[in-house]
Scaffold this motif. Structure first.
Motif, PDB file in Angstrom:
ATOM      1  N   SER A 421       0.807  -1.224   0.000  1.00 14.78           N
ATOM      2  CA  SER A 421       0.000   0.000   0.000  1.00 14.78           C
ATOM      3  C   SER A 421       0.835   1.266   0.000  1.00 14.78           C
ATOM      4  O   SER A 421       0.289   2.361  -0.147  1.00 14.78           O
ATOM      5  N   GLU A 422       2.156   1.149   0.166  1.00 19.74           N
ATOM      6  CA  GLU A 422       3.047   2.297   0.060  1.00 19.74           C
ATOM      7  C   GLU A 422       3.606   2.433  -1.352  1.00 19.74           C
ATOM      8  O   GLU A 422       4.367   3.347  -1.629  1.00 19.74           O
ATOM      9  N   GLY A 423       3.262   1.500  -2.231  1.00 19.04           N
ATOM     10  CA  GLY A 423       3.782   1.539  -3.591  1.00 19.04           C
ATOM     11  C   GLY A 423       5.084   0.797  -3.763  1.00 19.04           C
ATOM     12  O   GLY A 423       5.621   0.735  -4.869  1.00 19.04           O
ATOM     13  N   GLY A 424       5.594   0.227  -2.683  1.00 19.82           N
ATOM     14  CA  GLY A 424       6.860  -0.492  -2.763  1.00 19.82           C
ATOM     15  C   GLY A 424       6.696  -1.864  -3.385  1.00 19.82           C
ATOM     16  O   GLY A 424       5.721  -2.571  -3.126  1.00 19.82           O
ATOM     17  N   LEU A 425       7.662  -2.261  -4.203  1.00 19.20           N
ATOM     18  CA  LEU A 425       7.625  -3.557  -4.866  1.00 19.20           C
ATOM     19  C   LEU A 425       8.106  -4.617  -3.887  1.00 19.20           C
ATOM     20  O   LEU A 425       9.283  -4.677  -3.542  1.00 19.20           O
ATOM     21  N   THR A 426       7.192  -5.491  -3.424  1.00 14.31           N
ATOM     22  CA  THR A 426       7.561  -6.526  -2.459  1.00 14.31           C
ATOM     23  C   THR A 426       7.862  -7.855  -3.133  1.00 14.31           C
ATOM     24  O   THR A 426       8.644  -8.647  -2.626  1.00 14.31           O
ATOM     25  N   ILE A 427       7.212  -8.136  -4.249  1.00 17.33           N
ATOM     26  CA  ILE A 427       7.497  -9.332  -5.049  1.00 17.33           C
ATOM     27  C   ILE A 427       7.778  -8.854  -6.464  1.00 17.33           C
ATOM     28  O   ILE A 427       6.925  -8.226  -7.095  1.00 17.33           O
ATOM     29  N   ALA A 428       8.957  -9.125  -6.954  1.00 13.70           N
ATOM     30  CA  ALA A 428       9.415  -8.560  -8.232  1.00 13.70           C
ATOM     31  C   ALA A 428       8.525  -9.028  -9.382  1.00 13.70           C
ATOM     32  O   ALA A 428       7.979 -10.138  -9.368  1.00 13.70           O
ATOM     33  N   THR A 429       8.391  -8.158 -10.388  1.00 16.86           N
ATOM     34  CA  THR A 429       7.597  -8.491 -11.580  1.00 16.86           C
ATOM     35  C   THR A 429       8.434  -9.359 -12.513  1.00 16.86           C
ATOM     36  O   THR A 429       8.974  -8.904 -13.531  1.00 16.86           O
TER      37      THR A 429
END
Length: 592
Positions: A421-429
């Motif tokens: 919800s902060e916009g941080g990428l937690t699991i890479a695309t």
């Protein structure tokens, strides 16, 4: 001879035992009825039944409530049912006293009154068949307030709350919300629901108890019923419109070209080409100066001047000046979508700017209160509705799904990952396919095999599986080597892959198939019911319907048979201790 006697005695004992067994588990009285539909509106637990093409109502034990002699039986409420005989005449069936089938039509207006029609004339009955008005009237109407209005061929009748009747000689009698208005020899009178005169006057409408209103009003129409239940009526005088209440008090004088129905306790009026509004008590909050007005909710009014829109509160104070080409309520009831020179932004109800008009497209609001935006190149980003910038606000995503449990799935260069919800990428695309994050676990595809990672992309299960479900009850269903198994929360296989299929059945119980036979296991993988039945269906939280040798029976969750498989079809009630079976094409209802 003694041997024959022993055989007969044994045969009688077996016959008695079978009859007792059948009566205990089925409790079926002899019946030739066909079950049509539940009739709980009439009496709880009852059913509409059919016999020889005619309908009636029986209890769940097949006790007769209404004999099956009618063309149609329609439950109405409590212990009341509409019945239509074979000749097409209407009546009603009541436990105390029924109304015989002799009417062309019948309408139940409330819990106590019935309008009946016979030979194109109308009458009024009570539910217990007491005749209030015989079938000789031109029309009978009952409004939402329970007021009853009867029209004869030369006068009107009002029926009071105590079912007493009041005769009114009038040229015309109409409902005005909970009141009656009638005219007679150009005298207009207002009555309450008991027939008492509230006010009267010659030549035109009079409301006040003590004095007459202006007799020069040309037209009066019902405007609305407001929250306080006081009725407001708009009237026309000398081609101008005003508003009065039912007691004749002037709310707005007749000085306006047009008055609109009330919304959110506000009256909108028009003078010339300009709009203004007042509250329900007649206090003018905004003099007519706007080109257009739109009341959106209990807090805000949109106004337009010179092709641009702004925001007012209900007191007429400007919260946002006319700066925007468009203002629309979007997403939640906390903010407005705005548009200015092909760019979009967001402002709050208080008129404060949340997002400046810098975005080519505003797509949707997420469950986390964030906004998905898109640029001209069709790439997506996330911004906060509080005006804060998130960690990742660059336009780089092809797809952003809604947030669930704090994570949103994103797509970039045809690969999937997750952001928080902060916009941080937690699991890479970097994955061609991903599942849904549940309990901080998600299935991801690596080289055409499924693995499991947590919300920080730590590997929980290696990519061994051709299928992997989401984690429900802290376990997941997976497939390896064309057989199904279950995974624990920490990635451990609870048992070797051995089932042809696994599916969640009820609570922590799972239906499994092995060798084309059905069984039941718990979430730890322990067998509750061995795989020995043709099929198992969950009926409620206590019982199961199972199929064996082509017939259906009833089973407990602990594999105790309550009813042997002997029925063509079987349906269990989700809460009651009863079931419906199909035997030789006939539906029947039984209890345990």
């Amino acid at each position: 001879m003694n041997g024959a006697h022993t055989i007969n005695k044994t045969f009688l004992c077996i016959t008695y035992f079978l009859c007792l067994h059948y009566s205990i588990y089925c409790q079926q009285p002899s019946t030739n009825y066909t079950l049509v539909a539940p009739a709980d509106l009439y009496k709880k637990g009852s059913f509409i039944v059919e016999k020889g093409g005619l309908q009636g109502i029986n209890t769940k034990k097949n006790k007769q409530l209404i004999p099956a002699i009618y063309k149609k039986v329609i439950p109405v409420h409590k212990e009341l049912a509409l019945i239509i005989d074979t000749n097409g005449y209407y009546g009603c069936y009541h436990l105390k006293e029924s109304i015989p089938c002799k009417y062309d039509s019948m309408i139940f207006c409330n819990d106590s009154l019935v309008v009946v029609k016979s030979n194109s004339k109308y009458g009024l009955l009570s539910i217990n068949n007491h005749e209030l008005l015989s079938t000789k009237y031109k029309s009978i109407c009952i409004n939402a307030y329970g007021n009853t209005l009867v029209e004869t061929f030369n006068h009107y009748i009002i029926v009071g709350e105590r079912l007493d009747t009041i005769k009114i000689d009038a040229d015309e009698l109409n409902f005005v919300d909970s009141l009656y208005h009638y005219s007679y020899n150009n005298v207009h009178v207002l009555l309450n629901h008991e027939g008492m005169t509230i006010g009267q006057g010659d030549y035109n409408w009079l409301f006040d108890y003590k004095c007459k209103l202006n007799p020069n009003r040309d037209t009066i129409t019902n405007l609305t019923t407001i929250v306080t239940s006081d009725s407001l009526l708009s009237f026309k005088q000398n081609d101008y419109w005003g508003v009065v209440n039912v007691f004749g008090d002037t709310i707005l004088p007749a000085i306006f070209d047009q008055i609109f129905p009330i919304k959110d306790s506000l009256l909108v009026f028009k003078t010339g080409k300009k709009y203004g509004f007042a509250n329900k008590y007649g206090k003018i909050s905004l003099m007519p100066f706007a080109d257009s007005l739109r009341i959106l909710n209990e807090k805000s009014v949109l106004f337009k001047n010179n092709h641009y829109w702004g925001i007012l509160d209900h007191n007429g104070f400007i919260k946002s000046d006319t700066l925007y080409e468009c203002i629309e309520e979007i997403f939640t009831n906390k903010c407005f979508y705005t548009k200015n020179k092909t760019k979009n932004g967001i402002i709050g109800y208080d008129g404060n700017l949340i997002l400046s008009c810098d975005y080519p497209y505003l797509l949707s609001q997420t469950s986390e209160g964030l906004i998905t935006v898109k640029n001209e190149s069709q790439y997506l980003a996330i911004v906060g509705t509080e005006g804060r910038q998130l960690l990742d606000t660059t336009y780089q995503y092809q797809e952003i799904l809604d947030f669930k449990r704090g994570y949103a799935r994103v797509k970039k260069f045809d690969k999937y990952g997750f952001i928080n919800s902060e916009g941080g990428l937690t699991i890479a695309t970097q994955y061609p396919k991903v599942g849904e994050i549940v309990n901080n676990r998600v299935a991801v595809m690596i080289k055409n095999k499924w693995a499991v990672v947590d919300g920080w992309e730590k590997m929980i299960c290696q990519p061994y599986y051709s299928y992997c479900s989401t984690f429900v009850d802290s376990v997941a269903i997976a497939s390896r080597d064309n057989k199904f198994l279950m995974l624990g929360f920490h990635g451990k296989e609870l048992f070797e892959p051995k089932y042809e299929s696994i599916s969640k059945l009820y609570d922590n119980r799972y239906l499994v198939f092995k060798g084309k036979k059905a069984g039941l296991i718990n979430k730890e993988g322990h067998e509750i019911i061995f795989t020995k039945y043709d099929s198992i269906v969950s009926a409620n939280d206590r019982l199961l319907i199972y199929k064996d040798f082509g017939k259906y029976g009833i089973l407990t969750l602990d594999d105790v048979k309550l009813c042997n498989p002997s029925f063509e079809k079987l349906l269990l009630h989700p809460t009651k201790k009863e079931y419906i079976i199909l035997v030789r094409g006939k539906w029947n209802v039984f209890q345990f």
